[in-house]
Motif scaffolding. Structure first.
Motif, PDB file in Angstrom:
ATOM      1  N   GLN A 138     -44.680  -7.023 -20.029  1.00 17.85           N
ATOM      2  CA  GLN A 138     -44.100  -7.931 -21.163  1.00 17.85           C
ATOM      3  C   GLN A 138     -42.520  -8.041 -21.307  1.00 17.85           C
ATOM      4  N   ARG A 139     -41.820  -7.184 -20.882  1.00 22.11           N
ATOM      5  CA  ARG A 139     -40.386  -7.240 -21.116  1.00 22.11           C
ATOM      6  C   ARG A 139     -39.559  -7.996 -20.097  1.00 22.11           C
ATOM      7  N   TYR A 140     -40.371  -8.337 -19.053  1.00 18.40           N
ATOM      8  CA  TYR A 140     -39.776  -9.432 -18.031  1.00 18.40           C
ATOM      9  C   TYR A 140     -40.088 -10.804 -18.572  1.00 18.40           C
ATOM     10  N   ILE A 188     -43.648   1.057 -12.933  1.00 22.73           N
ATOM     11  CA  ILE A 188     -44.376   2.104 -14.049  1.00 22.73           C
ATOM     12  C   ILE A 188     -43.354   2.972 -14.190  1.00 22.73           C
ATOM     13  N   ALA A 189     -42.475   3.472 -13.245  1.00 23.88           N
ATOM     14  CA  ALA A 189     -41.432   4.598 -13.634  1.00 23.88           C
ATOM     15  C   ALA A 189     -40.539   4.058 -14.457  1.00 23.88           C
ATOM     16  N   ASP A 190     -40.599   2.587 -14.533  1.00 23.05           N
ATOM     17  CA  ASP A 190     -39.466   1.872 -15.457  1.00 23.05           C
ATOM     18  C   ASP A 190     -39.891   1.912 -17.086  1.00 23.05           C
ATOM     19  N   GLY A 191     -41.073   2.175 -17.129  1.00 20.17           N
ATOM     20  CA  GLY A 191     -41.967   2.040 -18.509  1.00 20.17           C
ATOM     21  C   GLY A 191     -42.645   0.653 -18.559  1.00 20.17           C
ATOM     22  N   LEU A 192     -43.391   0.234 -17.383  1.00 17.51           N
ATOM     23  CA  LEU A 192     -44.057  -1.119 -17.614  1.00 17.51           C
ATOM     24  C   LEU A 192     -44.925  -1.232 -18.744  1.00 17.51           C
ATOM     25  N   GLU A 193     -44.669  -2.339 -19.238  1.00 16.15           N
ATOM     26  CA  GLU A 193     -45.598  -2.679 -20.566  1.00 16.15           C
ATOM     27  C   GLU A 193     -46.573  -3.828 -20.173  1.00 16.15           C
ATOM     28  N   LEU A 194     -47.563  -3.384 -19.693  1.00 15.24           N
ATOM     29  CA  LEU A 194     -48.517  -4.498 -19.183  1.00 15.24           C
ATOM     30  C   LEU A 194     -49.093  -5.478 -20.314  1.00 15.24           C
ATOM     31  N   VAL A 195     -49.236  -6.566 -19.892  1.00 12.95           N
ATOM     32  CA  VAL A 195     -49.599  -7.631 -20.611  1.00 12.95           C
ATOM     33  C   VAL A 195     -50.741  -7.447 -21.078  1.00 12.95           C
ATOM     34  N   ASP A 196     -51.527  -7.956 -22.018  1.00 10.05           N
ATOM     35  CA  ASP A 196     -52.890  -7.726 -22.619  1.00 10.05           C
ATOM     36  C   ASP A 196     -53.757  -8.399 -21.542  1.00 10.05           C
ATOM     37  N   GLY A 197     -54.734  -7.705 -21.117  1.00 12.87           N
ATOM     38  CA  GLY A 197     -55.857  -8.339 -20.346  1.00 12.87           C
ATOM     39  C   GLY A 197     -55.703  -7.723 -18.863  1.00 12.87           C
ATOM     40  N   ALA A 198     -54.428  -7.368 -18.460  1.00 14.92           N
ATOM     41  CA  ALA A 198     -54.121  -7.152 -17.203  1.00 14.92           C
ATOM     42  C   ALA A 198     -54.352  -5.617 -17.005  1.00 14.92           C
ATOM     43  N   GLU A 199     -54.968  -5.349 -15.876  1.00  9.72           N
ATOM     44  CA  GLU A 199     -55.183  -3.859 -15.674  1.00  9.72           C
ATOM     45  C   GLU A 199     -54.367  -3.218 -14.260  1.00  9.72           C
ATOM     46  N   LEU A 200     -54.251  -1.795 -14.423  1.00 11.01           N
ATOM     47  CA  LEU A 200     -53.783  -1.244 -12.933  1.00 11.01           C
ATOM     48  C   LEU A 200     -55.162  -1.084 -12.025  1.00 11.01           C
ATOM     49  N   ALA A 201     -54.528  -1.102 -10.800  1.00  9.87           N
ATOM     50  CA  ALA A 201     -55.619  -0.808  -9.831  1.00  9.87           C
ATOM     51  C   ALA A 201     -54.764  -0.224  -8.703  1.00  9.87           C
ATOM     52  N   GLY A 202     -55.449   0.412  -7.635  1.00  6.70           N
ATOM     53  CA  GLY A 202     -55.034   0.651  -6.419  1.00  6.70           C
ATOM     54  C   GLY A 202     -55.639   0.060  -5.303  1.00  6.70           C
TER      55      GLY A 202
END
Lengths: 126, 115
Positions: free
Chosen positions: B47-49, B84-98
């Motif tokens: 979101q910051r970007y 993530i180390a920089d404090g990623l603020e994920l947009v609503d609806g997106a997810e993290l995955a490996g």
């Protein structure tokens, strides 16, 4: 259960293009897949002992971010891949002296890779 | 029923607009689309970007992401992403995955495309 077969082709050597094929290769190998990792075009530079990963123009921040995040280097990722049994190949190159490669890689024609890809569970190129 | 299943792997944020527009079109044609964002590509899920984007060439990236999610496109950011180390603020609806999630989806995809 029969193991998966994964073919990954690395075509580029920019920082952001070098990590994905290695991540996929290592991830697939760690889950038990038989992995072929092939390098072609400028991707073959990744195998060079002197390779220095440089990000594309405009995203230079990525080098520092990766360093600060303590991510394994490209060559460390290659080492992990080799230790996990990932098979390395170079495609359609005429190389007489492979001494600059950090790991030995068999030379094969692109047809061979494409034939392997046909029977693979996953073929992806970066 | 979906015709085909497509997985996009996006490692450059500059490719995101094209990929999102293409994906929305493919879903309209009853295909299933999953987008994975890694490295610089994952910035578009931050979101910051999105707030500080100044040159968008007439494209509202936040709106495109919203439309993509509303049309059923799954958006994944790499869970080991450097942002993530920089404090990623994920947009609503997106997810993290490996990479395991990527592989599970990619094994059943009709095509895996990288941008």
């Amino acid at each position: 259960m029969e193991s998966k077969k994964v073919v990954v082709l690395a075509l580029h050597d920019e920082l952001e293009s070098a990590y994905p094929p290695l991540n996929i290769a290592v991830g697939a190998a760690s889950s038990g897949a038989d992995v072929i990792l092939a390098f072609s075009r400028s991707g073959v530079n990744i195998l060079d002992k002197r390779y220095i990963p440089i990000p594309s123009e405009g995203i230079e921040y990525l080098s520092n971010a990766i360093h600060d995040f303590n991510v394994p280097t490209i060559h460390e990722m290659l080492e992990i891949a080799v230790e996990m049994g990932v098979q390395l190949y170079v495609v359609d190159l005429d190389i007489d002296d492979e001494s600059n490669f950090i790991y030995p890689a068999e030379q094969v024609p692109i047809k061979w890779i494409l034939n392997e890809a046909v029977s693979a569970d996953l073929f992806v190129h970066f | 029923m979906a015709n085909k299943k497509f997985i996009y792997f996006v490692s450059l944020s500059s490719n995101a607009t094209y990929v999102l527009k293409q994906s929305i079109e493919m879903v309209k044609q009853h295909n299933e689309v999953v987008l994975f964002f890694d490295l610089d590509g994952a910035r578009v899920l931050d979101q910051r970007y999105l707030k500080k984007l100044d040159r968008t060439h007439g494209t509202d990236l936040a709106l495109l992401l919203k439309l993509a999610l509303e049309s059923g496109i799954k958006l994944y950011g790499c869970q080991m992403n450097v942002l993530i180390a920089d404090g990623l603020e994920l947009v609503d609806g997106a997810e993290l995955a490996g990479v395991v999630t990527f592989l599970e989806l990619a094994y059943t995809a009709d095509a895996v495309l990288s941008y």
